[in-house]
Design a protein around this motif. Sequence first.
Motif, PDB file in Angstrom:
ATOM      1  N   ALA A  85       0.841  -1.209   0.000  1.00  0.00           N
ATOM      2  CA  ALA A  85       0.000   0.000   0.000  1.00  0.00           C
ATOM      3  C   ALA A  85       0.872   1.254   0.000  1.00  0.00           C
ATOM      4  O   ALA A  85       0.534   2.268  -0.626  1.00  0.00           O
ATOM      5  CB  ALA A  85      -0.937  -0.005   1.198  1.00  0.00           C
ATOM      6  N   GLY A  86       2.018   1.194   0.713  1.00  0.00           N
ATOM      7  CA  GLY A  86       2.945   2.327   0.690  1.00  0.00           C
ATOM      8  C   GLY A  86       3.532   2.557  -0.685  1.00  0.00           C
ATOM      9  O   GLY A  86       4.027   3.648  -0.991  1.00  0.00           O
TER      10      GLY A  86
ATOM     11  N   GLY B 166      -3.469   6.054   2.048  1.00  0.00           N
ATOM     12  CA  GLY B 166      -3.901   6.025   3.445  1.00  0.00           C
ATOM     13  C   GLY B 166      -5.062   5.071   3.662  1.00  0.00           C
ATOM     14  O   GLY B 166      -5.106   4.331   4.656  1.00  0.00           O
ATOM     15  N   ALA B 167      -6.019   5.071   2.737  1.00  0.00           N
ATOM     16  CA  ALA B 167      -7.175   4.170   2.880  1.00  0.00           C
ATOM     17  C   ALA B 167      -6.729   2.718   2.837  1.00  0.00           C
ATOM     18  O   ALA B 167      -7.199   1.883   3.630  1.00  0.00           O
ATOM     19  CB  ALA B 167      -8.182   4.444   1.760  1.00  0.00           C
ATOM     20  N   LEU B 168      -5.791   2.395   1.941  1.00  0.00           N
ATOM     21  CA  LEU B 168      -5.318   1.011   1.873  1.00  0.00           C
ATOM     22  C   LEU B 168      -4.528   0.628   3.124  1.00  0.00           C
ATOM     23  O   LEU B 168      -4.705  -0.467   3.664  1.00  0.00           O
ATOM     24  CB  LEU B 168      -4.431   0.823   0.634  1.00  0.00           C
TER      25      LEU B 168
ATOM     26  N   TRP C   2      -2.512  14.769  -2.584  1.00  0.00           N
ATOM     27  CA  TRP C   2      -3.606  14.526  -1.636  1.00  0.00           C
ATOM     28  C   TRP C   2      -4.480  13.333  -1.999  1.00  0.00           C
ATOM     29  O   TRP C   2      -5.037  12.687  -1.102  1.00  0.00           O
ATOM     30  CB  TRP C   2      -4.467  15.779  -1.504  1.00  0.00           C
ATOM     31  N   MET C   3      -4.619  13.034  -3.296  1.00  0.00           N
ATOM     32  CA  MET C   3      -5.500  11.938  -3.672  1.00  0.00           C
ATOM     33  C   MET C   3      -4.762  10.599  -3.756  1.00  0.00           C
ATOM     34  O   MET C   3      -5.211   9.611  -3.187  1.00  0.00           O
ATOM     35  CB  MET C   3      -6.169  12.255  -5.017  1.00  0.00           C
ATOM     36  N   ILE C   4      -3.617  10.561  -4.483  1.00  0.00           N
ATOM     37  CA  ILE C   4      -2.927   9.270  -4.637  1.00  0.00           C
ATOM     38  C   ILE C   4      -2.116   8.937  -3.377  1.00  0.00           C
ATOM     39  O   ILE C   4      -2.324   7.900  -2.740  1.00  0.00           O
ATOM     40  CB  ILE C   4      -2.017   9.289  -5.885  1.00  0.00           C
ATOM     41  N   ALA C   5      -1.162   9.845  -3.025  1.00  0.00           N
ATOM     42  CA  ALA C   5      -0.316   9.569  -1.855  1.00  0.00           C
ATOM     43  C   ALA C   5      -1.100   9.689  -0.554  1.00  0.00           C
ATOM     44  O   ALA C   5      -0.877   8.926   0.392  1.00  0.00           O
ATOM     45  CB  ALA C   5       0.877  10.530  -1.842  1.00  0.00           C
ATOM     46  N   GLY C   6      -2.029  10.632  -0.499  1.00  0.00           N
ATOM     47  CA  GLY C   6      -2.761  10.863   0.749  1.00  0.00           C
ATOM     48  C   GLY C   6      -3.932   9.910   0.929  1.00  0.00           C
ATOM     49  O   GLY C   6      -3.879   8.972   1.726  1.00  0.00           O
TER      50      GLY C   6
ATOM     51  N   ILE D 153       2.294   0.535  12.940  1.00  0.00           N
ATOM     52  CA  ILE D 153       2.652   1.899  13.363  1.00  0.00           C
ATOM     53  C   ILE D 153       3.747   2.449  12.457  1.00  0.00           C
ATOM     54  O   ILE D 153       3.720   3.614  12.035  1.00  0.00           O
ATOM     55  CB  ILE D 153       3.123   1.898  14.834  1.00  0.00           C
ATOM     56  N   TRP D 154       4.735   1.602  12.156  1.00  0.00           N
ATOM     57  CA  TRP D 154       5.841   1.997  11.264  1.00  0.00           C
ATOM     58  C   TRP D 154       5.291   2.404   9.886  1.00  0.00           C
ATOM     59  O   TRP D 154       5.690   3.424   9.308  1.00  0.00           O
ATOM     60  CB  TRP D 154       6.798   0.816  11.133  1.00  0.00           C
ATOM     61  N   GLN D 155       4.375   1.602   9.363  1.00  0.00           N
ATOM     62  CA  GLN D 155       3.819   1.885   8.028  1.00  0.00           C
ATOM     63  C   GLN D 155       3.021   3.184   8.023  1.00  0.00           C
ATOM     64  O   GLN D 155       3.125   3.984   7.079  1.00  0.00           O
ATOM     65  CB  GLN D 155       2.941   0.707   7.587  1.00  0.00           C
ATOM     66  N   VAL D 156       2.234   3.416   9.079  1.00  0.00           N
ATOM     67  CA  VAL D 156       1.441   4.647   9.143  1.00  0.00           C
ATOM     68  C   VAL D 156       2.358   5.868   9.262  1.00  0.00           C
ATOM     69  O   VAL D 156       2.149   6.901   8.608  1.00  0.00           O
ATOM     70  CB  VAL D 156       0.450   4.585  10.337  1.00  0.00           C
ATOM     71  N   MET D 157       3.400   5.744  10.091  1.00  0.00           N
ATOM     72  CA  MET D 157       4.328   6.864  10.288  1.00  0.00           C
ATOM     73  C   MET D 157       5.008   7.243   8.969  1.00  0.00           C
ATOM     74  O   MET D 157       5.078   8.434   8.604  1.00  0.00           O
ATOM     75  CB  MET D 157       5.374   6.476  11.333  1.00  0.00           C
ATOM     76  N   PHE D 158       5.460   6.229   8.223  1.00  0.00           N
ATOM     77  CA  PHE D 158       6.157   6.549   6.965  1.00  0.00           C
ATOM     78  C   PHE D 158       5.192   6.915   5.843  1.00  0.00           C
ATOM     79  O   PHE D 158       5.607   7.510   4.850  1.00  0.00           O
ATOM     80  CB  PHE D 158       7.085   5.395   6.566  1.00  0.00           C
ATOM     81  N   TRP D 159       3.920   6.563   5.994  1.00  0.00           N
ATOM     82  CA  TRP D 159       2.923   7.079   5.052  1.00  0.00           C
ATOM     83  C   TRP D 159       2.795   8.600   5.231  1.00  0.00           C
ATOM     84  O   TRP D 159       2.794   9.348   4.243  1.00  0.00           O
ATOM     85  CB  TRP D 159       1.572   6.398   5.281  1.00  0.00           C
ATOM     86  N   PHE D 160       2.732   9.081   6.489  1.00  0.00           N
ATOM     87  CA  PHE D 160       2.690  10.533   6.740  1.00  0.00           C
ATOM     88  C   PHE D 160       3.917  11.223   6.149  1.00  0.00           C
ATOM     89  O   PHE D 160       3.811  12.241   5.459  1.00  0.00           O
ATOM     90  CB  PHE D 160       2.631  10.818   8.252  1.00  0.00           C
ATOM     91  N   VAL D 161       5.082  10.655   6.430  1.00  0.00           N
ATOM     92  CA  VAL D 161       6.317  11.271   5.929  1.00  0.00           C
ATOM     93  C   VAL D 161       6.334  11.259   4.395  1.00  0.00           C
ATOM     94  O   VAL D 161       6.754  12.230   3.749  1.00  0.00           O
ATOM     95  CB  VAL D 161       7.556  10.529   6.492  1.00  0.00           C
TER      96      VAL D 161
END
Length: 625
Positions: free
Chosen positions: A77-78, A294-296, A286-290, A564-572
């Motif tokens: 997903a990332g 994020g939804a996946l 915002w749409m593809i990366a965000g 948690i790691w995946q969510v954190m690096f999704w934000f970054v």
Amino acid sequence: MTPLLVSVLGIVSVLGLYLATISGRHTQQPGDFVDAGLALPPWVIIFAGAGITLASLSLPNHLLLLATFGLQYNQIAGGLICVALCAAVTQKRVWLAARLTSLRTLGDLLGDYFGSTTLRIYMLLVLFLFSIPFAAMCLSQAGALVSAATANDVPAGLAIWSIAFVLFLCSVIGGWRGIAYLVAAQSLLVLALMIFFGAFTGFTLDKLAFAANGIGTASGVLPDRIPGVIQFGAGIGKELPAGGLWTTFAGLTFALSLGGIAISPGFSFLGVTSAPRRGFAFGQVWMIAGLAAGALILIGPVLAAEIAASGSLTAFTIRLAALDPMVAVGFTVLLVASGQIAVAFFAGSGASVCTIELTSRYIIPGMDQRSTRFAARVTLALVYGAVAAVASYAPLSATIFSSLTLSLSMQLLPAVLGLCWVRWISRSGVLAGLIVGSLCVVFTESFGLVLFERLFVDLPWGRWPLSVHSAGWGLATNFTACLLVSLFTRSDAERGRRDCLHDAFEESTPARKGSQAATTAKWSLTLLWAFFALGPGAILGNTFFSEPIFAGTVVAPGMPSLLIWQVMFWFVGVLIVWWLAYQGRLSVIDERPRHKIVLVPDVNPLFEPVTTPWIARFLDRVTGR
């Protein structure tokens, strides 16, 4: 449930026909049927880009693989952030090149820029793979989903031909503008349903499987950890991977293959035919990366845990139907709509690009606008007929061929980088890289392995040896060959043509405001992010939050450390794409090009034969003996 599902799918079809009719009425010239007059509005690019990205990943397959391999597969997903990065680097420059040269497709741009007929043929091959096998695979999945949800009241074959006929009607009425509107509307529907089902499963189900037991994978598969950096195995079909297939190298190289979406002929055509101001940047960031990534990352594991607990996708749908039939219908519509996006977009873009690159350029040059529209409609009929036939009668072949699609598309990256940024990449370098990279892709995928082993002898490796995706093998050899050959041929006869385009780029782009140090920092941070988010550094996420080194003890963060790691690096990752797209001005178009350039005189090889140099040398050697 059958009448309800058929009614909802019927309403979605009527909406598509309505959008196609509105689009058809807005068409000013018959020739706009093929390219929408190069004036698609920004909102289409914003929504369609995210939907196409999700559809290219195949949403039903993604959920099933997530239920099979757990959070180690959630790394993929990332990879959608890689799609956004690839689009940020290439989409604006391809749009500028198209406006500067008055060419409308990526195949024409690469063919003229490098002066290569071989590149045109390769682009048409990739276009064919997206338009027929890949679309057929998605259509076959949609038919199977409808059949399973209705307990075979609607057979898969009937569902396949019905969906194909409705999409064909929308395409043939609205043209390219109608297809883009339809894809954008269905993308909005898919994103809204994804968010709804994330909230529904979180707040309605009594015992959330993900919170209670995590994703229930099979014995021997690590559900919440990445099974190492790399596995020194022979690959799928030769050796069983320990703990699961998705090592950090498997995740990274699969994510690289997703970049093939951004440089595919259809996605490039969508960008070229738009008239954006800030549509590119908003869609990518915002749409593809965000939103899509994020939804996946956040909702995918929750749905996958429920699917794993239920036993199958069909069993989960039946479980939802027991709660409320409308919810089960909504879940089926979510999966079917994602398949419809892929079918409509790749079949429609394939027909338009084929009409421009093949029919009106070589077969019937000089067609007027009405003839061009007629040719596009005939091509649409042929493409949809082929897609429905392959989906009905050869779904396995469609799956095998479609496994090559993204990896072969990604092999175009050196050529696209040369067109957009690196003027010293030569035609010889690109062709050498393409040949070597494509061979590596074919012989590390099922198609090449089955073909070779049936005709000759068994190979010592299977699919994805060393747990490295075929796109990774192809890109590594492709870039090596391309850079080595380009070093010695960078001043070849086509250098003047390449300089002409890049000089026009510089005249059309305002001077950089940032320093060289800021530019270096941006790309260094991007590589650092890729290393820790998807590359070997991601292995730290297995225990970083549950067994922190500095605490010296085991803690319970409330969710798997890897998530948690995946969510954190999704934000970054979103921040990095924003920095490059907006602050780096990679995706913001400040002003339109002021003048036109001509890369090569318009030559029709059917009447004025142009032979590629390596083909000419080969013919000379054969005929000279």
